[in-house]
Write an enzyme that holds these catalytic residues in place. Structure first.
Site, PDB file in Angstrom:
ATOM      1  CG  LEU A  40      -1.951  -1.089   1.325  1.00 26.91           C
ATOM      2  CD1 LEU A  40      -2.685  -0.996   2.651  1.00 26.91           C
ATOM      3  CD2 LEU A  40      -2.932  -0.998   0.173  1.00 26.91           C
ATOM      4  CD  GLU A  71     -11.505  -2.474   2.348  1.00 28.49           C
ATOM      5  OE1 GLU A  71     -11.140  -3.462   3.004  1.00 28.49           O
ATOM      6  OE2 GLU A  71     -11.480  -2.424   1.103  1.00 28.49           O
ATOM      7  CE  LYS A  73      -1.478  -1.114   6.199  1.00 23.12           C
ATOM      8  NZ  LYS A  73      -0.989  -1.908   7.340  1.00 23.12           N
ATOM      9  NE  ARG A  94       3.718  -7.001  -0.427  1.00 26.31           N
ATOM     10  CZ  ARG A  94       4.911  -6.540  -0.798  1.00 26.31           C
ATOM     11  NH1 ARG A  94       5.982  -6.829  -0.070  1.00 26.31           N
ATOM     12  NH2 ARG A  94       5.054  -5.811  -1.873  1.00 26.31           N
TER      13      ARG A  94
END
Length: 227
Positions: A40, A71, A73, A94
């Protein structure tokens, strides 16, 4: 557990026994994400948010409209969940966005993550992405237990979540009381998913937790007011 040990043919990937941890692993294998995981970006002013909105709208056709899903975080660690025929097949970190570590055994101990998606409209294959985190109450309890045992205290919940997901002992991970919110979509075999808002509603139908404070906004004024 005893039944499955004595009769392996009765075992199942979505059995409740998968929640308790499967023992100590030798290490984590590397898994390639079906679709790249991006990170992000940040912004701290409404002016930068307006600039971003303008760039989005310039990329649209004249007959297209932009709506946004706002939304919260969650400050935890990203996880990529691959479901095949509704069953959780792989849970991975990730990593570098292209490849991550296969932490499926640890992911299965998180009760907020379904081992099997609910409903009859689940896609044959889907990557569900979200955040593994520890809430403040469980963080305080964890530190209290460590203090009683003479262990060093953790600095913050995010570090606990990140470190716990990479523990080799999944039984220990199950005692950390980790949580999960889904927020993103990776590769999938479902042509009916058109928008982020629709995706969040479908996740709830499938039994996957999403942040309850998410909001569909149609204008930048709505976004600013919600922020």
């Amino acid at each position: 557990c005893e039944l499955e040990q004595n009769h392996p043919e009765y075992g199942s990937p979505d059995s409740p026994t998968q929640r308790v941890g499967s023992g100590i692993a030798e290490g984590f294998a590397t898994v390639t994400h079906l679709q790249k995981m991006f990170s992000l970006d940040n912004t701290y002013t409404f002016e930068e948010l307006n600039d971003w909105d303008e760039r989005v709208r310039k990329g649209l056709r004249a007959d297209e409209k932009a709506e946004y899903v706002v939304e919260l975080k969650i400050d935890g660690v990203s996880a990529n969940l691959i479901y095949e025929k509704a069953r959780l097949r792989i849970g991975a970190t990730r990593g570098d966005g292209e490849e991550g570590e296969d932490v499926t055994a640890n992911i299965k101990t998180i009760r907020a993550i379904p081992l099997r998606l609910m409903g009859n409209d689940t896609p044959g294959l889907i990557e569900i992405r979200g955040e593994v985190y520890m809430d403040k109450r469980d963080f305080q309890l964890c530190n209290k237990e460590r203090e009683s045992g003479g262990e060093a205290l953790f600095a913050n919940p995010r570090n606990v979540a990140s470190g716990s997901l990479k523990l080799l002992d999944s039984a220990l991970v199950s005692r950390r009381r980790l949580h999960f919110f889904a927020h993103s979509l990776g590769s999938h075999k479902d042509d009916t998913l058109k928008t982020q808002w629709e995706y969040l509603q479908r996740l709830k139908q499938w039994g996957v937790r999403v942040n309850p404070h998410s909001k569909l906004c149609k204008t930048m004024d709505e976004i600013k007011a919600y922020c």
